[in-house]
Design a protein around this motif. Structure first.
Motif, mmCIF file in Angstrom:
data_model
loop_
_atom_site.group_PDB
_atom_site.id
_atom_site.type_symbol
_atom_site.label_atom_id
_atom_site.label_comp_id
_atom_site.label_asym_id
_atom_site.label_seq_id
_atom_site.Cartn_x
_atom_site.Cartn_y
_atom_site.Cartn_z
ATOM 1 N N THR A 116 0.855 -1.185 0.000
ATOM 2 C CA THR A 116 0.000 0.000 0.000
ATOM 3 C C THR A 116 0.893 1.238 0.000
ATOM 4 O O THR A 116 1.718 1.399 0.890
ATOM 5 N N VAL A 117 0.742 2.080 -1.011
ATOM 6 C CA VAL A 117 1.575 3.281 -1.092
ATOM 7 C C VAL A 117 0.769 4.553 -0.880
ATOM 8 O O VAL A 117 1.267 5.649 -1.118
ATOM 9 N N ASN A 118 -0.490 4.409 -0.424
ATOM 10 C CA ASN A 118 -1.234 5.613 -0.055
ATOM 11 C C ASN A 118 -0.488 6.348 1.050
ATOM 12 O O ASN A 118 -0.018 5.740 2.007
ATOM 13 N N LEU A 119 -0.396 7.648 0.913
ATOM 14 C CA LEU A 119 0.385 8.452 1.846
ATOM 15 C C LEU A 119 -0.387 8.680 3.138
ATOM 16 O O LEU A 119 -1.613 8.847 3.126
ATOM 17 N N LEU A 120 0.336 8.691 4.248
ATOM 18 C CA LEU A 120 -0.290 8.837 5.566
ATOM 19 C C LEU A 120 -0.533 10.311 5.862
ATOM 20 O O LEU A 120 -0.025 10.881 6.832
ATOM 21 N N ARG A 121 -1.342 10.902 5.004
ATOM 22 C CA ARG A 121 -1.649 12.340 5.058
ATOM 23 C C ARG A 121 -2.326 12.727 6.353
ATOM 24 O O ARG A 121 -2.075 13.790 6.914
ATOM 25 N N HIS A 122 -3.220 11.875 6.843
ATOM 26 C CA HIS A 122 -4.057 12.225 7.994
ATOM 27 C C HIS A 122 -4.004 11.095 9.002
ATOM 28 O O HIS A 122 -4.361 9.956 8.687
ATOM 29 N N PRO A 123 -3.590 11.373 10.250
ATOM 30 C CA PRO A 123 -3.383 10.285 11.218
ATOM 31 C C PRO A 123 -4.659 9.639 11.732
ATOM 32 O O PRO A 123 -4.583 8.634 12.443
ATOM 33 N N LEU A 124 -5.828 10.181 11.399
ATOM 34 C CA LEU A 124 -7.067 9.533 11.811
ATOM 35 C C LEU A 124 -7.574 8.537 10.776
ATOM 36 O O LEU A 124 -8.589 7.868 11.010
ATOM 37 N N TRP A 125 -6.897 8.435 9.654
ATOM 38 C CA TRP A 125 -7.290 7.443 8.648
ATOM 39 C C TRP A 125 -7.241 6.049 9.277
ATOM 40 O O TRP A 125 -6.239 5.642 9.867
ATOM 41 N N ASP A 135 5.344 11.080 3.707
ATOM 42 C CA ASP A 135 6.217 11.697 2.717
ATOM 43 C C ASP A 135 6.271 10.839 1.458
ATOM 44 O O ASP A 135 6.530 9.640 1.527
ATOM 45 N N PRO A 136 6.055 11.433 0.269
ATOM 46 C CA PRO A 136 6.036 10.611 -0.944
ATOM 47 C C PRO A 136 7.378 9.991 -1.295
ATOM 48 O O PRO A 136 7.422 8.875 -1.812
ATOM 49 N N ARG A 137 8.482 10.679 -1.021
ATOM 50 C CA ARG A 137 9.779 10.096 -1.372
ATOM 51 C C ARG A 137 10.140 8.931 -0.463
ATOM 52 O O ARG A 137 10.662 7.911 -0.923
ATOM 53 N N LEU A 138 9.885 9.072 0.829
ATOM 54 C CA LEU A 138 10.163 7.967 1.737
ATOM 55 C C LEU A 138 9.244 6.792 1.420
ATOM 56 O O LEU A 138 9.686 5.632 1.388
ATOM 57 N N THR A 139 7.981 7.064 1.179
ATOM 58 C CA THR A 139 7.047 6.001 0.808
ATOM 59 C C THR A 139 7.520 5.278 -0.438
ATOM 60 O O THR A 139 7.533 4.044 -0.499
ATOM 61 N N SER A 140 7.914 6.040 -1.446
ATOM 62 C CA SER A 140 8.357 5.434 -2.698
ATOM 63 C C SER A 140 9.604 4.590 -2.494
ATOM 64 O O SER A 140 9.728 3.492 -3.046
ATOM 65 N N LEU A 168 -6.364 6.198 -6.193
ATOM 66 C CA LEU A 168 -5.461 7.291 -5.942
ATOM 67 C C LEU A 168 -6.088 8.171 -4.869
ATOM 68 O O LEU A 168 -7.312 8.223 -4.760
ATOM 69 N N ALA A 169 -5.254 8.917 -4.100
ATOM 70 C CA ALA A 169 -5.735 9.897 -3.120
ATOM 71 C C ALA A 169 -6.794 9.285 -2.210
ATOM 72 O O ALA A 169 -7.908 9.781 -2.077
ATOM 73 N N HIS A 170 -6.410 8.181 -1.564
ATOM 74 C CA HIS A 170 -7.343 7.430 -0.717
ATOM 75 C C HIS A 170 -6.854 7.483 0.721
ATOM 76 O O HIS A 170 -5.861 6.856 1.069
ATOM 77 N N ASN A 171 -7.569 8.235 1.566
ATOM 78 C CA ASN A 171 -7.191 8.387 2.972
ATOM 79 C C ASN A 171 -8.395 8.499 3.891
ATOM 80 O O ASN A 171 -8.289 9.087 4.967
ATOM 81 N N GLU A 190 2.724 16.683 -7.195
ATOM 82 C CA GLU A 190 3.807 16.775 -6.220
ATOM 83 C C GLU A 190 3.637 15.798 -5.064
ATOM 84 O O GLU A 190 4.630 15.452 -4.405
ATOM 85 N N TYR A 191 2.425 15.327 -4.834
ATOM 86 C CA TYR A 191 2.184 14.513 -3.641
ATOM 87 C C TYR A 191 1.651 13.127 -3.997
ATOM 88 O O TYR A 191 2.375 12.134 -3.916
ATOM 89 N N ASP A 192 0.407 13.028 -4.427
ATOM 90 C CA ASP A 192 -0.226 11.717 -4.553
ATOM 91 C C ASP A 192 0.373 10.845 -5.651
ATOM 92 O O ASP A 192 0.586 9.650 -5.447
ATOM 93 N N LEU A 193 0.637 11.406 -6.829
ATOM 94 C CA LEU A 193 1.202 10.599 -7.899
ATOM 95 C C LEU A 193 2.655 10.224 -7.635
ATOM 96 O O LEU A 193 3.128 9.187 -8.103
ATOM 97 N N ARG A 194 3.375 11.060 -6.914
ATOM 98 C CA ARG A 194 4.822 10.883 -6.767
ATOM 99 C C ARG A 194 5.159 9.536 -6.122
ATOM 100 O O ARG A 194 6.108 8.866 -6.528
ATOM 101 N N ALA A 195 4.394 9.121 -5.112
ATOM 102 C CA ALA A 195 4.698 7.856 -4.437
ATOM 103 C C ALA A 195 4.538 6.681 -5.393
ATOM 104 O O ALA A 195 5.339 5.737 -5.371
#
Length: 949
Positions: A116-125, A135-140, A168-171, A190-195
């Motif tokens: 799963t490469v969805n980014l941890l944008r929101h900690p309540l997800w 972070d997209p680079r660390l995730t990638s 995409l963009a699932h949080n 810059e964010y969602d696609l990058r990962a």
């Protein structure tokens, strides 16, 4: 080959390129055979000797759902290691176990739906546990390592074929199949696609799985980004597998299409190749695709394209070359190496957040171990069945000796008294049959849940004392003295029959509801109240007129009392707190707060009040907001799989120096969080990239039992990259790992840019006094941003800070470099007009689908008013008119900067539908370069703005 043996068809020839072999096999399949391949469970084609094939095998942190397997730390824990090489080895071990398990069970699939490469944008997800980082680079980097391990090292054949989730963009889990993520172009690129992009371009990904949600008003399963972005990143065939049930959602819940034939055709032509729907029954999907073809909604070429991508994966997996497949004989399963790797991963995932010197624990310390997670080894929805397990308590007993460790779980002990004066009672379990016993004759708890051969609860004058655990949000579990949880089976009876809460619908959770001078007991899995019947205790039938039982709660011991006694007699207290991965935050369920459950906060306070030398060890799938400053030490680890307890004990004891780093920001309060459905990380100032407040603990944070010095920073700017080097020295007294991190910051940006942005990192092991030189080569493209004015990446010329240190906030070295680039040019709006979605700033807007196939439009959000700002618009020598392409109904006001409206365009009569666009014109005078502001009112969709004259 004898004279009578026909030659093998070309698709069986291992010496031909895969493309030619796929062409040959496609030519031999009938149309109906090809259509049948489009369901998740593709049937065999016996006349050609083609075996059945299934897409999908869960393998997020070990082989899931298929029985015993090595269980590694949760994905967020693997992200906390900041160690791609370790994660690559984990992926390799998981894929070897997939192969070994398949050799004895053909139900095991080689197309794995991980990571799963969805980014941890929101900690309540709710699914925070499944991702690697915000972070997209660390995730990638972590995801790419995992996929390389899953794929294997052979240049032709793959050990397993990984599919990335969830495009995409699932949080959010709340309304996940009907909510739309509004993602502006800069956030998208810059964010969602990058990962996703980094993983795909690395070449170890077989495909992606679209998410349930919509993006900009359009379901992900008909997303144009599958074609415009995903498949543009590589020349390889990528397989797109739908999420379970999502094809039917397009009609049934989202109402995006009127018929399933339309929906299935639209998904297929958008790029979905395998439909996961209706379980193993492919007949409905086959009928829908056949119907779409007969109606002219699909051409055979569309079907061929999808089947070709499926066959590409099957050939790469060696299905048609069993004698050449280098992985066909893989039998590595639960090996000593895998067990050691599970422990190493769990150790590397532990993050030390605070320490006033109490850690590591003294060898002769008397330790009180307390809390609800102290003697637990929790699994999540995507875990395999444990072969081995360790809890913190067991590991601390082993490490320090049972005589030096005092345990208090801290649960409330209760009796439940009925209106008749009797008490709920758990009857003795009958002798277990052989099939529910383990290898040594012990009960296999995993086989107890859902059993109906166990006697249901009854009532008697004495009753059973239950352990009551309140997990927050008024959700509780009740556990019998032998450790079995109360559960409800399909027959509706309550039994003590579950080792742990679990299942897609959890049947082990309850709620006490005040009623008169007692409580009703509601079973949350069914939503029904508990009643006492002549044949046992059960939940009320849906239409039952029988009144539910009113219970009196008799508390025999408060958890705080036991904790206080244990803490007061100890030198140091270790409080184990956190979550159960099946309760209050998981797939289908978001969290509502960052706070610990009230019961756990009370236990923590009781421990601290009795003994100020209190250590909080959080074992959780996500961040919490805790008062860390009042505690001697705080650690965090994700649920660490089979080695969780051993790893944590070794860190507490100092056998291992902690070096995990936070993969996401820990916020101090719920007030710091944006709305869960606000996906604009730039506008809402989300994640460490943009957050302007003070976090509880910053991204990248993590302490050590050693200390490290950074020095000798050197920077070289080349034609295509920036070289950064420095040294790190262990100035402490123990061997330890350090995670060196490199960030950048645009000093004079013309648009909102990150406060700092991770460029690279490296985890290194150093003995006391040892020094190492680290160097990174950062491509100049890493300094670019998505310029909405030109619809492409652009690097601004000017100064950039380079920041080196131990976290995003703990900067040890810094310098500034000046980079060349392309200066901003005014938007040529007089010539090209504007796409409404390419705004620089906005308020009150939502991005929606311009058509069902492609394009975006902008509409006011719930309150019906919105503003859009477009900077530096060049009107040339002058324009005299403005036009807007709109649908719906409402008003567009056009002004320069903050001036008054110069044109008002009103759509008085609503258009025929949301996709029925019309063009409105009005006089509008402007020349030169100005900021342009649009104000939208009413339920309209704005797609384009043009200028004339």
């Amino acid at each position: 080959m004898t004279a009578s043996t026909p030659p093998a068809p070309p698709f069986r020839d291992p010496h031909l390129p895969f493309a030619k072999r796929i062409d040959d096999l496609l030519s031999r399949l009938t149309l109906q055979e090809k259509i049948s391949f489009l369901h998740q469970f593709a049937p065999a084609v016996e006349r050609l000797g083609v075996e059945p094939f299934r897409t999908g095998q869960e393998a997020l942190h070990g082989v899931a759902w298929m029985g015993p397997a090595t269980v590694f730390p949760q994905a967020v824990g693997l992200g906390a290691t900041w160690n791609p090489e370790l994660v690559r080895r984990v992926g390799e071990a998981v894929s070897k176990e997939v192969r070994a398990m398949r050799a004895r069970d053909e139900r095991i699939g080689l197309n794995v739906w991980s990571p799963t490469v969805n980014l941890l944008r929101h900690p309540l997800w709710g699914r925070n546990e499944e991702g690697y980082s915000e972070d997209p680079r660390l995730t990638s980097a972590i995801a790419t390592a995992y996929t390389h391990g899953l794929r294997g090292e052979h240049p032709t054949y793959w050990r397993t074929a990984p599919v990335l989730k969830h495009w995409l963009a699932h949080n959010n889990e709340t309304g996940r199949d009907v909510t739309s993520s509004s993602v502006r172009p800069r956030v998208l690129h810059e964010y969602d696609l990058r990962a996703f992009r980094g993983c795909v371009e690395a070449g170890a990904v077989a495909g992606v799985m679209p998410a349930y949600n919509l993006v900009n008003g359009r379901p992900n399963h008909v997303s144009p980004y599958l074609r415009e972005q995903l498949r543009a990143w590589t020349g390889e065939d990528l397989l797109v597998c739908s999420d379970a049930g999502a094809p039917s959602n397009l009609v049934d819940s989202e109402h995006y299409f009127d018929t399933h034939e339309e929906a299935t055709a639209a998904s297929l032509t958008a790029g979905v190749d395998s439909f996961t729907d209706h379980g193993t029954d492919g007949s409905k999907i086959v009928a829908r695709i056949t119907g779409a073809y007969e109606r002219g909604l699909l051409a055979e070429a569309d079907i061929d394209a999808a089947v070709r991508r499926q066959l590409s994966v099957r050939f790469r997996l060696g299905e048609f070359d069993p004698h050449y497949d280098p992985y066909a004989g893989t039998g590595e399963f639960d090996t000593p190496a895998h067990r050691a790797l599970a422990r190493e991963a769990a150790e590397q995932a532990v993050v030390l957040l605070r320490n006033d010197g109490v850690l590591p624990l003294a060898a002769d310390a008397r330790i009180a171990v307390v809390g609800l997670l102290a003697d637990e080894c929790k699994l999540d929805w995507y875990s395999g069945t444990l072969i081995h397990r360790s809890t913190p308590l067991e590991a601390l007993y082993e490490r320090f000796g049972a005589e030096r460790v005092e345990f208090a779980e801290g649960v409330d002990r209760v009796l439940l008294r009925t209106a008749a004066g009797t008490f709920l009672s758990v009857p003795p379990a009958p002798e277990a049959s052989d099939e529910v016993r383990g290898a040594e004759g012990a009960l296999d708890p995993a086989l107890l849940a859902g059993r109906t051969d166990l006697p249901p609860l009854t009532t008697d004058p004495v009753g059973t004392e239950f352990a009551l655990v309140d997990w927050g949000g008024d959700v509780l579990t009740l556990r019998a003295p032998d450790g079995r949880y109360l559960s409800v089976a399909e027959d509706g009876f309550l039994r003590a029959s579950a080792d742990q809460p679990g299942g897609w619908v959890v049947q082990e959770t309850f709620r006490l509801e005040p009623h008169g001078d007692g409580h009703l007991l509601r079973h949350l899995g069914t939503g029904r109240h508990v009643r006492v019947a002549a044949d046992g205790v059960k939940v009320a039938a849906e239409d039952s007129p029988t009144e539910p039982e009113v219970f009196r709660l008799v508390v025999t011991e408060r958890g705080e009392e036991a904790v206080t006694r244990a803490a007061a007699a100890a030198d140091v207290v270790v409080v184990l707190a956190g979550n159960d991965p099946h309760i209050n935050g998981r797939e289908t369920e978001d969290r509502t707060t960052l706070r610990l459950p009230g019961q756990q906060e009370r236990l923590l306070e009781a421990a601290r009040a009795a003994n100020p030398r209190t250590v909080l060890a959080l074992v959780s799938a996500y961040p919490y907001a805790v008062e860390a400053g009042r505690l001697s030490a705080v650690l965090w680890t994700a649920h660490g799989g089979q080695a969780a307890g051993t790893a944590l004990a070794r860190v507490l004891a100092g056998d291992v120096s902690p070096a995990g780093r936070l993969p996401q920001t820990w916020y101090a309060d719920d007030a710091d969080l944006p709305d869960l459905l606000d996906y604009d990380v730039i506008g809402a100032r989300q994640t460490y990239l943009y957050f302007e407040g003070t976090p509880l603990f910053p991204f990248g944070h993590g302490l050590s039992y050693a200390s490290f010095a950074y020095a000798d920073l050197a920077v070289r700017v080349g034609e295509a990259s920036v070289g950064v080097s420095f040294t790190v020295t262990n100035t402490g007294e123990v061997t330890a790992d350090e995670v060196a991190q490199l960030y950048s910051r645009a000093v004079e940006p013309s648009v909102t840019r990150p406060r700092r942005e991770l460029l690279a990192h490296h985890r290194v092991t150093l003995a006391p006094g040892a020094r190492t030189a680290l160097s990174f080569e950062v491509p100049l493209t890493a300094f670019a941003f998505w310029d909405v004015a030109r619809g492409d990446w652009r690097r601004e010329p000017g100064p950039y800070d380079l920041l080196v240190g131990a976290s995003s906030e703990d900067v040890r070295l810094r310098t500034t470099v000046t980079l060349d680039g392309e200066r901003a040019a005014p938007r040529p709006v007089a010539r090209d007009g504007l796409a409404a979605v390419d705004f620089d700033e906005q308020s009150g807007t939502e991005i929606v689908d311009r058509t069902k196939v492609s394009g975006d439009a902008v509409t006011p959000a719930a309150d019906g008013t919105a503003e859009l700002l477009y900077r530096a618009c060049d009107f040339g020598a002058g324009v005299t008119g403005v036009s807007v392409e709109v649908a719906g109904g409402g008003t567009v006001e056009v002004s320069l900067a903050d001036g008054p409206p110069l044109a008002t365009l009103t759509l008085g009569t609503p258009t025929a539908g949301p996709y029925a666009y019309t063009t409105l014109d009005a006089p509008f005078g402007a020349e030169g370069v100005h900021d342009l502001r649009l104000r939208l009112r009413g339920p309209l969709r704005l797609a384009l703005v043009g200028f004339s004259g």
